[in-house]
Design an enzyme around this catalytic site. Sequence first.
Site, PDB file in Angstrom:
ATOM      1  N   ASN A 108       0.859  -1.187   0.000  1.00 50.74           N
ATOM      2  CA  ASN A 108       0.000   0.000   0.000  1.00 50.74           C
ATOM      3  C   ASN A 108       0.893   1.234   0.000  1.00 50.74           C
ATOM      4  O   ASN A 108       2.018   1.192   0.497  1.00 50.74           O
ATOM      5  CB  ASN A 108      -0.883   0.016   1.245  1.00 50.74           C
ATOM      6  CG  ASN A 108      -1.796   1.230   1.290  1.00 50.74           C
ATOM      7  OD1 ASN A 108      -2.389   1.619   0.274  1.00 50.74           O
ATOM      8  ND2 ASN A 108      -1.901   1.864   2.448  1.00 50.74           N
ATOM      9  N   HIS A 110       0.866   5.253   1.299  1.00 57.20           N
ATOM     10  CA  HIS A 110       0.132   6.167   2.173  1.00 57.20           C
ATOM     11  C   HIS A 110       0.847   7.519   2.192  1.00 57.20           C
ATOM     12  O   HIS A 110       2.076   7.563   2.276  1.00 57.20           O
ATOM     13  CB  HIS A 110       0.065   5.574   3.590  1.00 57.20           C
ATOM     14  CG  HIS A 110      -0.716   6.422   4.528  1.00 57.20           C
ATOM     15  ND1 HIS A 110      -2.102   6.463   4.518  1.00 57.20           N
ATOM     16  CD2 HIS A 110      -0.316   7.303   5.476  1.00 57.20           C
ATOM     17  CE1 HIS A 110      -2.513   7.330   5.432  1.00 57.20           C
ATOM     18  NE2 HIS A 110      -1.453   7.848   6.020  1.00 57.20           N
ATOM     19  N   GLU A 143      -3.227  -6.919   8.884  1.00 55.55           N
ATOM     20  CA  GLU A 143      -4.650  -6.836   9.242  1.00 55.55           C
ATOM     21  C   GLU A 143      -5.042  -5.448   9.751  1.00 55.55           C
ATOM     22  O   GLU A 143      -6.225  -5.138   9.861  1.00 55.55           O
ATOM     23  CB  GLU A 143      -4.999  -7.884  10.313  1.00 55.55           C
ATOM     24  CG  GLU A 143      -5.057  -9.313   9.816  1.00 55.55           C
ATOM     25  CD  GLU A 143      -3.669  -9.925   9.587  1.00 55.55           C
ATOM     26  OE1 GLU A 143      -2.647  -9.276   9.931  1.00 55.55           O
ATOM     27  OE2 GLU A 143      -3.615 -11.040   9.047  1.00 55.55           O
ATOM     28  N   ASP A 146      -2.958   0.827   7.721  1.00 50.07           N
ATOM     29  CA  ASP A 146      -1.702   1.558   7.466  1.00 50.07           C
ATOM     30  C   ASP A 146      -0.593   1.152   8.443  1.00 50.07           C
ATOM     31  O   ASP A 146       0.131   2.008   8.965  1.00 50.07           O
ATOM     32  CB  ASP A 146      -1.941   3.086   7.558  1.00 50.07           C
ATOM     33  CG  ASP A 146      -2.958   3.564   6.520  1.00 50.07           C
ATOM     34  OD1 ASP A 146      -3.035   2.959   5.433  1.00 50.07           O
ATOM     35  OD2 ASP A 146      -3.675   4.534   6.798  1.00 50.07           O
TER      36      ASP A 146
HETATM   37  C1  GRF Z   1      -2.624   8.764  -2.742  1.00 46.82           C
HETATM   38  O1  GRF Z   1      -2.316   9.945  -2.055  1.00 46.82           O
HETATM   39  C2  GRF Z   1      -2.247   7.549  -1.936  1.00 46.82           C
HETATM   40  O2  GRF Z   1      -1.116   7.746  -1.140  1.00 46.82           O
HETATM   41  C3  GRF Z   1      -3.456   7.328  -1.058  1.00 46.82           C
HETATM   42  O3  GRF Z   1      -4.546   7.659  -1.887  1.00 46.82           O
HETATM   43  C4  GRF Z   1      -4.140   8.571  -2.895  1.00 46.82           C
HETATM   44  C5  GRF Z   1      -4.495   7.944  -4.213  1.00 46.82           C
HETATM   45  O4  GRF Z   1      -4.209   8.791  -5.304  1.00 46.82           O
HETATM   46  N1  GRF Z   1      -3.487   5.996  -0.538  1.00 46.82           N
HETATM   47  P1  GRF Z   1      -4.270   8.216  -6.780  1.00 46.82           P
HETATM   48  O5  GRF Z   1      -5.666   7.637  -6.967  1.00 46.82           O
HETATM   49  O6  GRF Z   1      -3.202   7.170  -6.903  1.00 46.82           O
HETATM   50  O7  GRF Z   1      -4.041   9.391  -7.668  1.00 46.82           O
END
Ligand code: GRF
Length: 209
Positions: A108, A110, A143, A146
């Site tokens: 993921n 973040h 689980e 973040d």
């Molecule tokens: C990004 O800021 C990512 O870090 C977060 O959601 C946003 C998604 O942006 N999880 P995009 O759809 O990839 O432009």
Amino acid sequence: MKKRIGVLLSGRGSNFEALAESVAAGRIPNSEIAIALSNREDARGIEKARECGIEARVISSKGLEREAYDKLVIAALQEKRVDLVCLAGYMRLLSPQFVAAFRNRILNIHPSLLPAFPGLEAQRQALEHGAKFSGCTVHFVDENLDAGPIVLQSCVPIEDSDTPETLAERILREEHCTYTEAVRIVLEGRYRIEGRRVLIFPEKAQEKK
Ligand code: GRF
């Protein structure tokens, strides 16, 4: 054989696009995006996938419990023989079953330096807290929200004049490069997980011919 990436998204899809470009340009070598999957029909990222000829699928979550929904998504990813799942603005929590089906194979991104500012509106949280630096984190998904082991982070200074929007924009530019680099490391198997730590090995020097 090429490693197969499945991308899950719910919105704009700029991280998906960055990954797709990196795959096409060889910055993530020996890989392909096998599917882009969304829970939302109106996700711009799904349109973008179709525009660049990547298989795109919407699985609506309407009326489904989390586990029942995740079963459908897991099946779609398994059908595509996905090696790595990349969450890219996917606005759903994964069930424990999902995490177990792809243990240490889900990443993921973040928009903060975790563990600071998990959850929604991470850029606003950082500003309101008065942080002087924020950034982005690519981590394995476990689980909890973040929370999994961190693969890579990039730091972005916070300016006095920043708004959540200007900060988000600068962080997003870093996200695109950081996600590419993290996916490359993981697909090349250039890491080892020790507890919470992800230890990264240096790239092998090109063999001389
Ligand atoms: C990004 O800021 C990512 O870090 C977060 O959601 C946003 C998604 O942006 N999880 P995009 O759809 O990839 O432009």
